[in-house]
Design a protein around this motif. Structure first.
Motif, mmCIF file in Angstrom:
data_model
loop_
_atom_site.group_PDB
_atom_site.id
_atom_site.type_symbol
_atom_site.label_atom_id
_atom_site.label_comp_id
_atom_site.label_asym_id
_atom_site.label_seq_id
_atom_site.Cartn_x
_atom_site.Cartn_y
_atom_site.Cartn_z
ATOM 1 N N ARG A 109 0.859 -1.189 0.000
ATOM 2 C CA ARG A 109 0.000 0.000 0.000
ATOM 3 C C ARG A 109 0.891 1.234 0.000
ATOM 4 N NH1 ARG A 109 -5.170 -0.360 2.869
ATOM 5 N NH2 ARG A 109 -5.503 -1.435 0.903
ATOM 6 N N ILE A 110 0.672 2.065 -0.994
ATOM 7 C CA ILE A 110 1.446 3.290 -1.175
ATOM 8 C C ILE A 110 0.550 4.497 -0.907
ATOM 9 C CG2 ILE A 110 2.754 4.694 -2.828
ATOM 10 C CD1 ILE A 110 4.120 2.031 -2.375
ATOM 11 N N SER A 111 1.078 5.451 -0.161
ATOM 12 C CA SER A 111 0.414 6.747 0.015
ATOM 13 C C SER A 111 1.407 7.836 -0.346
ATOM 14 C CB SER A 111 -0.059 6.939 1.455
ATOM 15 O OG SER A 111 -1.106 6.050 1.761
ATOM 16 N N VAL A 112 0.979 8.751 -1.196
ATOM 17 C CA VAL A 112 1.777 9.919 -1.562
ATOM 18 C C VAL A 112 1.032 11.121 -1.006
ATOM 19 C CG1 VAL A 112 2.802 11.254 -3.439
ATOM 20 C CG2 VAL A 112 2.618 8.765 -3.644
ATOM 21 N N ILE A 113 1.643 11.780 -0.028
ATOM 22 C CA ILE A 113 0.984 12.838 0.740
ATOM 23 C C ILE A 113 1.707 14.158 0.481
ATOM 24 C CG2 ILE A 113 0.315 13.568 3.070
ATOM 25 C CD1 ILE A 113 0.953 10.444 3.749
ATOM 26 N N ASP A 114 0.965 15.171 0.061
ATOM 27 C CA ASP A 114 1.594 16.475 -0.160
ATOM 28 C C ASP A 114 0.919 17.550 0.687
ATOM 29 O OD1 ASP A 114 -0.515 18.015 -1.669
ATOM 30 O OD2 ASP A 114 -0.203 16.471 -3.179
ATOM 31 N N ASN A 115 1.572 18.673 0.817
ATOM 32 C CA ASN A 115 1.025 19.806 1.572
ATOM 33 C C ASN A 115 0.636 20.955 0.640
ATOM 34 O OD1 ASN A 115 3.532 20.762 0.801
ATOM 35 N ND2 ASN A 115 4.065 21.623 2.787
ATOM 36 N N GLY A 116 0.166 20.599 -0.545
ATOM 37 C CA GLY A 116 -0.164 21.591 -1.574
ATOM 38 C C GLY A 116 -1.504 22.270 -1.372
ATOM 39 N N ILE A 117 -2.049 22.764 -2.472
ATOM 40 C CA ILE A 117 -3.280 23.570 -2.417
ATOM 41 C C ILE A 117 -4.525 22.725 -2.192
ATOM 42 C CG2 ILE A 117 -2.334 25.448 -3.800
ATOM 43 C CD1 ILE A 117 -3.903 24.279 -6.215
ATOM 44 N N GLY A 118 -4.424 21.409 -2.425
ATOM 45 C CA GLY A 118 -5.579 20.541 -2.225
ATOM 46 C C GLY A 118 -6.593 20.645 -3.345
ATOM 47 N N VAL A 119 -7.611 19.812 -3.252
ATOM 48 C CA VAL A 119 -8.674 19.739 -4.260
ATOM 49 C C VAL A 119 -10.005 19.710 -3.518
ATOM 50 C CG1 VAL A 119 -9.644 18.358 -6.154
ATOM 51 C CG2 VAL A 119 -7.171 18.389 -5.789
ATOM 52 N N SER A 120 -10.971 20.466 -4.011
ATOM 53 C CA SER A 120 -12.292 20.454 -3.375
ATOM 54 C C SER A 120 -12.959 19.097 -3.584
ATOM 55 C CB SER A 120 -13.173 21.568 -3.946
ATOM 56 O OG SER A 120 -13.563 21.259 -5.266
ATOM 57 N N GLN A 121 -13.851 18.734 -2.698
ATOM 58 C CA GLN A 121 -14.563 17.453 -2.782
ATOM 59 C C GLN A 121 -15.326 17.332 -4.101
ATOM 60 O OE1 GLN A 121 -14.181 14.964 -0.406
ATOM 61 N NE2 GLN A 121 -12.632 16.412 0.273
ATOM 62 N N ASP A 122 -15.842 18.447 -4.613
ATOM 63 C CA ASP A 122 -16.589 18.441 -5.874
ATOM 64 C C ASP A 122 -15.726 18.038 -7.068
ATOM 65 O OD1 ASP A 122 -18.731 19.350 -4.399
ATOM 66 O OD2 ASP A 122 -18.475 21.452 -4.995
ATOM 67 N N ASN A 123 -14.426 18.283 -6.971
ATOM 68 C CA ASN A 123 -13.534 18.037 -8.108
ATOM 69 C C ASN A 123 -12.706 16.757 -8.001
ATOM 70 O OD1 ASN A 123 -14.128 20.295 -9.764
ATOM 71 N ND2 ASN A 123 -12.988 21.600 -8.356
ATOM 72 N N LEU A 124 -12.884 15.979 -6.940
ATOM 73 C CA LEU A 124 -12.034 14.800 -6.735
ATOM 74 C C LEU A 124 -12.123 13.790 -7.874
ATOM 75 C CD1 LEU A 124 -12.190 14.080 -2.895
ATOM 76 C CD2 LEU A 124 -10.324 15.052 -4.233
ATOM 77 N N LYS A 125 -13.307 13.547 -8.405
ATOM 78 C CA LYS A 125 -13.442 12.584 -9.507
ATOM 79 C C LYS A 125 -12.972 13.192 -10.828
ATOM 80 C CE LYS A 125 -16.921 9.657 -7.502
ATOM 81 N NZ LYS A 125 -18.243 9.127 -7.535
ATOM 82 N N ARG A 126 -13.125 14.482 -10.958
ATOM 83 C CA ARG A 126 -12.782 15.177 -12.197
ATOM 84 C C ARG A 126 -11.279 15.165 -12.491
ATOM 85 N NH1 ARG A 126 -13.628 21.544 -13.197
ATOM 86 N NH2 ARG A 126 -13.002 21.526 -15.356
ATOM 87 N N ILE A 127 -10.453 15.142 -11.446
ATOM 88 C CA ILE A 127 -9.010 15.260 -11.653
ATOM 89 C C ILE A 127 -8.401 14.066 -12.382
ATOM 90 C CG2 ILE A 127 -8.662 16.819 -9.697
ATOM 91 C CD1 ILE A 127 -7.642 14.441 -8.075
ATOM 92 N N PHE A 128 -9.113 12.939 -12.457
ATOM 93 C CA PHE A 128 -8.590 11.757 -13.124
ATOM 94 C C PHE A 128 -8.999 11.680 -14.597
ATOM 95 C CE2 PHE A 128 -8.721 10.353 -8.636
ATOM 96 C CZ PHE A 128 -7.362 10.172 -8.471
ATOM 97 N N LYS A 129 -9.740 12.654 -15.072
ATOM 98 C CA LYS A 129 -10.176 12.649 -16.466
ATOM 99 C C LYS A 129 -9.189 13.448 -17.315
ATOM 100 C CE LYS A 129 -14.972 12.051 -15.291
ATOM 101 N NZ LYS A 129 -16.301 12.586 -15.259
#
Length: 192
Positions: A109-129
């Motif tokens: 199990r891999i987790s890549v954790i960043d301290n960036g700007i983040g993504v709103s919950q509304d856009n979480l599925k959209r970022i993979f398109k």
């Protein structure tokens, strides 16, 4: 003339990204032995200029595992995730990306954790398109195909790509990679 030059550069970058995306669907991705620590060393080497420029901290896992997958695609996967963690920053803090690896049965199990700007919950599925950018190219460079490529690689490895994120605090990308298991034929060859 500058506009045409910039458009040509953008088209060149897009063409390269599309080629990477198309190759990420390669069915020969399984059953190649890769040392996770070597994959991550290659990624940090590839991103050295960005890491130095942004004064970023990259925290690699203390333990390593042998994993299945095509080396070039695994490097692409981690390079996209770490690169995004470095790029999507608001400039208020130094970038920090932590990669964790934990053995869970026949998976890592891999987790890549960043301290960036983040993504709103509304856009979480959209970022993979593909090409579904959340920001203009003036705000953040890129073609909008990096996370789509990551998802395609993870899908080929028959894993799920999970993301949790909070605006202004960062994102965590989690997925399982298959551990490399030496097959019986290889064991027989080594014993002979």
């Amino acid at each position: 003339l500058n506009f045409i030059k910039q458009a040509a550069a953008n088209l060149d970058e897009l063409t390269k990204d599309l080629l990477i995306y198309a190759k990420s669907g390669d069915d020969s991705i399984k059953n190649e032995k890769n040392d996770l620590s070597q994959i991550l060393k290659a990624v940090t080497l590839n991103l050295t200029e960005t890491i130095n420029k942004t004064k970023a901290e990259i925290v690699l896992p203390e333990n390593s595992f042998f994993i299945n997958g095509k080396k070039v695609q695994l490097i692409q996967l981690f390079q996209n995730l770490v690169g995004n963690g470095l790029k999507y920053q608001n400039g208020l803090k130094l970038p920090r990306v932590v990669i964790q690896a934990t053995e869970i049965g026949d998976k890592v199990r891999i987790s890549v954790i960043d301290n960036g700007i983040g993504v709103s919950q509304d856009n979480l599925k959209r970022i993979f398109k593909p090409f579904k950018r959340l920001h203009t190219s003036k705000e953040y460079s890129g073609s909008g195909i990096g996370l789509a490529t990551c998802k395609k690689i993870i899908d080929k490895l028959e894993s799920e790509f999970l993301v949790s994120s909070e605006l202004g605090k960062g994102s965590t990308f989690t997925f399982d990679l298959p551990k490399y298991i030496q097959n019986i034929q290889e064991n027989t060859m080594h014993e002979a």
